[in-house]
Design a protein around this motif. Structure first.
Motif, PDB file in Angstrom:
ATOM      1  N   UNK A   8      32.096  24.414 -16.539  1.00 38.91           N
ATOM      2  CA  UNK A   8      33.270  23.813 -15.911  1.00 38.91           C
ATOM      3  C   UNK A   8      33.363  22.308 -16.174  1.00 38.91           C
ATOM      4  N   UNK A  51      34.133   9.932 -32.872  1.00 41.18           N
ATOM      5  CA  UNK A  51      33.660  10.713 -34.002  1.00 41.18           C
ATOM      6  C   UNK A  51      34.459  12.016 -34.131  1.00 41.18           C
ATOM      7  N   UNK A  99      29.568  13.835 -31.857  1.00 43.98           N
ATOM      8  CA  UNK A  99      28.753  13.379 -30.730  1.00 43.98           C
ATOM      9  C   UNK A  99      29.592  12.663 -29.677  1.00 43.98           C
ATOM     10  N   UNK A 132      34.523  18.987 -17.768  1.00 44.41           N
ATOM     11  CA  UNK A 132      35.736  18.641 -18.503  1.00 44.41           C
ATOM     12  C   UNK A 132      35.874  17.152 -18.823  1.00 44.41           C
ATOM     13  N   UNK A 133      34.966  16.323 -18.340  1.00 42.28           N
ATOM     14  CA  UNK A 133      35.152  14.883 -18.571  1.00 42.28           C
ATOM     15  C   UNK A 133      35.108  14.576 -20.064  1.00 42.28           C
ATOM     16  N   UNK A 178      30.453  19.008 -36.092  1.00 46.19           N
ATOM     17  CA  UNK A 178      29.975  18.650 -34.761  1.00 46.19           C
ATOM     18  C   UNK A 178      30.313  17.184 -34.559  1.00 46.19           C
ATOM     19  N   UNK A 189      20.736  10.008 -37.425  1.00 48.80           N
ATOM     20  CA  UNK A 189      21.838   9.579 -38.274  1.00 48.80           C
ATOM     21  C   UNK A 189      21.891   8.058 -38.422  1.00 48.80           C
ATOM     22  N   UNK A 228      24.945  20.704 -27.583  1.00 49.39           N
ATOM     23  CA  UNK A 228      25.164  21.026 -28.990  1.00 49.39           C
ATOM     24  C   UNK A 228      24.653  19.918 -29.905  1.00 49.39           C
ATOM     25  N   UNK A 229      24.621  20.196 -31.185  1.00 46.43           N
ATOM     26  CA  UNK A 229      24.117  19.230 -32.151  1.00 46.43           C
ATOM     27  C   UNK A 229      24.592  19.635 -33.543  1.00 46.43           C
ATOM     28  N   UNK A 230      24.325  18.760 -34.495  1.00 43.55           N
ATOM     29  CA  UNK A 230      24.650  19.044 -35.893  1.00 43.55           C
ATOM     30  C   UNK A 230      23.997  20.364 -36.330  1.00 43.55           C
ATOM     31  N   UNK A 231      22.723  20.509 -35.986  1.00 44.79           N
ATOM     32  CA  UNK A 231      22.010  21.697 -36.454  1.00 44.79           C
ATOM     33  C   UNK A 231      22.531  22.960 -35.762  1.00 44.79           C
ATOM     34  N   UNK A 258      30.720  -3.148 -15.778  1.00 45.56           N
ATOM     35  CA  UNK A 258      30.120  -2.498 -16.939  1.00 45.56           C
ATOM     36  C   UNK A 258      29.074  -3.363 -17.637  1.00 45.56           C
ATOM     37  N   UNK A 271      32.295  -0.130 -24.731  1.00 43.62           N
ATOM     38  CA  UNK A 271      31.661   1.017 -24.090  1.00 43.62           C
ATOM     39  C   UNK A 271      32.664   2.094 -23.708  1.00 43.62           C
ATOM     40  N   UNK A 272      32.114   3.241 -23.359  1.00 44.98           N
ATOM     41  CA  UNK A 272      32.940   4.415 -23.092  1.00 44.98           C
ATOM     42  C   UNK A 272      34.098   4.159 -22.112  1.00 44.98           C
ATOM     43  N   UNK A 295      38.099   4.756 -22.895  1.00 43.68           N
ATOM     44  CA  UNK A 295      38.974   5.627 -22.103  1.00 43.68           C
ATOM     45  C   UNK A 295      40.181   4.857 -21.583  1.00 43.68           C
ATOM     46  N   UNK A 342      20.167  13.638 -32.608  1.00 45.35           N
ATOM     47  CA  UNK A 342      21.019  13.674 -33.799  1.00 45.35           C
ATOM     48  C   UNK A 342      21.510  12.279 -34.181  1.00 45.35           C
TER      49      UNK A 342
END
Lengths: 220, 472
Positions: A107, A207, A203, A109-110, A201, B426, A188-191, B406, A63-64, A68, B422
């Motif tokens: 603002x 990536x 996600x 930034x994470x 783009x 995908x 935002x997105x691919x499109x 977690x 996981x994220x 990190x 998206x």
């Protein structure tokens, strides 16, 4: 000796895979003490670990926060090894240069900072412009640094159009074909990337590294 | 979490009291001479001309007192004992559908279906035990459950549930289980649970009695499950449904107690109303949900292990009605303290089973189990020091505390979408039923439960052949 070397590399790799900055530091110090090639230690030790972590993240197996922490462990080890690189007058070849920032009015930034750590961990030189960056500042930096890639983050629906505006300004200044543009952020997105004429783009941070590598022709 | 309640303590006591009166004054029709004689010998007032048994209050109270408050359910290999009763939760797949939905069509259940359902249930982490998901109809009817039993033992190690259709079938199952476990008495080796239902109002048919008696004699835990149909086989009002149900249950409890003291009996219920416009029984209406909650309250008042059907639906296809009914029936039962929840994998008011639905139900169950796990409040979970350390405008993504919790603080879905639009497109762009179907294929292809010994296989097959030659 051979065995020692493989153990040093393994410790560096494992420290990253276990998200453990303290272990990464220790492993890096040990590598330096034993006279191990610091460039090799980064490329075949720490970097291997972050590659594994990135793959696991893509598969949804880690996981994220773990991603990190792994990047932070990588950074902790790299700092020590880079000192040694400089001391020996060696050179670590960077994969490329990336200018990155969160657009004006935003603002957040994470997410951008996670992308930065993953890019750095993967061997990129990153110039971070911070948050709430005026369009003119992006243009100025691209001119000055001549990066391979410009990255722009926008979290808000209200600030995403700023990405399009900057791309148009690049065009007007005749610079658009000199730099690859990648965008990201919740709004935002691919499109959206297609609509505003960005090159890519992403996600998430893993990536982003992948797409940036693809943009500048680096094979995985 | 605090439990759902729809009855006050006084109301529960009143239903209990009126049940005793019905048992003592109206009585229960018992359509079996031997049982009537046994009851008569034990102090029950029996009217042999009308097959009517009137149960004295003292006997009902004695049966309630001596019935175990909990028991230990074991898996096929006599391992992994789990306590059933108290606050425990036990989720069972099944139960006895007629059809399997395949490619949108209803197909009659086969032995292979039973094996496949058992295999899938064996893979699912929220399914604790496995019931006969669909009655196999490609083998002689009088031994269909014996074939099902073999298919289940061969494909899952989990505890098994049966609701034998006849006394004959119960005898066959008991013989298989005794042979398989090598135990003459199954009281201390609960690897299966049986179920038997009286016929509402207030009647025990010979075969249902037979199942209850075989179960008690063998020492097998039995779920007694009255199913009064509101407005048809009980008065239409919900309180009366509970009353008829409870009186019928208590009569079964006394019979089990008199056959053999100390065999676990489960306070079972399949709440059903009768839709008077469509003329069809319904198990997922708001009233049945209130009934589930009330039923759990009464069962807990007696201190018995409580069973209830859930998750359920009256819908016939994978649509929104199916989803919400599944969730609300299960959540109500879970939140009111039911111990055993049976029916995962079914819809169409219990007539249809679906491979995909079993996998989807596991997902719903995992979701709702996390809800009732609640929120732990401790120094570690409040993380005051951490908040101080990170401070305003910082973030928590790179903290050891985050890493520590977690994977344990959160439930992670197997099927539900959580990707952005998206990413979803995908990755697959697939709906939940398609994703469930893919899981099913994976489980069926890759999973194999630890195999039965050749000797056990041969012995069970011999028993099936023996019963197959007999007339039921």
């Amino acid at each position: 000796m051979e065995k020692d070397h493989s153990r040093i590399l393994q410790n560096l790799r494992k420290a990253v895979e276990e998200f453990d900055a303290e272990k990464a530091r220790e492993a890096a110090i040990e590598a330096v003490k034993s006279g191990f090639d610091p460039v090799k230690a980064i490329e075949e030790g720490l970097a291997k670990g972050i590659k594994t972590i990135g793959d696991l993240f893509e598969k949804g197996e880690i996981f994220l926060p773990e991603l990190i922490m792994a990047a932070e462990a990588m950074k902790a080890g790299t700092q020590i090894l880079m000192d040694e690189v400089r001391k020996r007058g060696l050179n670590v070849k960077k994969l490329g240069k990336v200018v990155i920032g969160t657009v004006h009015g935003d603002i957040h930034d994470i997410g951008k900072n996670i992308v930065i750590s993953m890019l750095e961990a993967s061997g990129f030189k990153v110039i971070d412009l911070g948050v709430d960056v005026p369009a003119e500042e992006f243009i100025k930096k691209v001119k000055e640094v001549q990066p391979d890639v410009l990255g722009m983050s926008a979290l808000l629906t209200t600030t995403a159009p700023e990405q399009g505006r900057i791309i148009k300004m690049l065009k007007d200044a005749g610079m658009r074909d000199k730099v690859n543009v990648i965008i990201g952020g919740a709004a935002t997105s691919e499109s959206w990337a297609n609509e505003i004429g960005a090159d890519a783009y992403a996600a998430d941070a893993v990536e982003a590294v992948k797409k940036i590598k693809a943009l500048i022709g680096i094979k995985e | 979490m605090s439990r759902l309640e729809v009855l006050s303590k006084e109301e529960i006591k009143r239903i209990h009291g009126e049940s005793l009166t019905i048992l003592e004054e109206t009585g229960v029709k018992i359509l079996d001479e031997d049982t009537l004689r046994m009851l008569s010998r034990s102090g029950v007032d029996v009217d042999f001309n009308n097959n009517l048994a009137r149960f004295p209050e003292s006997l009902v109270k004695e049966a309630l007192r001596s019935c175990p408050k909990s028991f230990i359910a074991l898996n096929r290999d006599k391992e992994n004992g789990v306590k059933i009763g108290g606050d425990s939760i036990y989720i069972v797949s099944g139960f006895y559908a007629s059809y399997v939905l395949k490619g949108g069509k209803r197909m009659r259940g086969t032995v292979e279906d039973v094996a496949n359902f058992a295999k899938i249930a064996d893979c699912l982490k929220n399914i604790n035990a496995v019931g006969v998901e669909v009655l196999p109809q490609d083998v002689p009817a009088h031994v269909s459950e014996l074939y099902a039993c073999y298919a289940m033992l061969d494909n899952t190690t989990k505890h098994l549930f049966f609701s034998p259709n006849t006394q004959f079938s119960a005898k066959g199952l008991v013989e298989i289980i005794k042979t398989f476990t090598g135990e003459e008495d199954l009281l201390k080796t609960q690897i299966v649970t049986f179920q038997s239902s009286p016929t509402s109002p207030l009647t025990w048919e010979r075969d249902s009695l037979g199942v209850l008696i075989e179960s008690s004699k063998a020492g097998i835990s039995c779920n007694i499950l009255p199913e009064p149909l509101a407005g048809a086989t009980s008065p239409i009002t919900l309180a009366a449904v509970l009353l008829v149900h409870n009186a019928e249950f208590l009569s079964g409890l006394v019979i089990s107690h008199l056959v053999r003291k100390g065999v676990p009996v489960i306070y079972g219920y399949s709440p059903t109303i009768f839709d008077m416009r469509e003329v069809s029984p319904i198990i997922a209406s708001p009233e049945t949900i209130a009934l589930r909650i009330a039923h759990a309250q009464i069962g807990r008042f007696y201190g018995l292990p409580v069973h209830c059907i859930a998750p359920d639906s009256d819908a016939h296809c994978h649509d929104e009605q199916l989803a919400w009914e599944k969730i609300i029936t299960f959540f109500a039962a879970l939140n009111s303290g039911v111990n055993i929840l049976i029916n995962s994998g079914m819809f169409s008011t219990g007539l249809v089973a679906s491979y995909e639905q079993l996998v989807i139900d596991d997902e719903i169950i995992g979701f709702l189990l996390r809800v009732i796990k609640g929120i732990e409040v401790t120094t570690e979970t409040l993380a005051v020091d951490l908040i101080r350390k990170v401070g305003p405008r910082g973030h928590f993504l790179n903290q050891m505390h985050t890493l520590r919790h977690l994977r344990t603080e959160y439930w992670f879905p197997e099927l539900s979408n959580r990707a952005t639009y998206d990413n979803w497109l995908r990755k697959s762009g697939k709906d939940i039923v398609t994703k469930a179907r893919e899981k099913v294929s994976k489980y069926l292809k890759e999973h194999k439960a630890p195999e039965l010994s050749q000797e056990n296989k041969r012995k069970i097959q011999e028993i099936i052949k023996k019963f197959e030659k007999m007339k039921s």
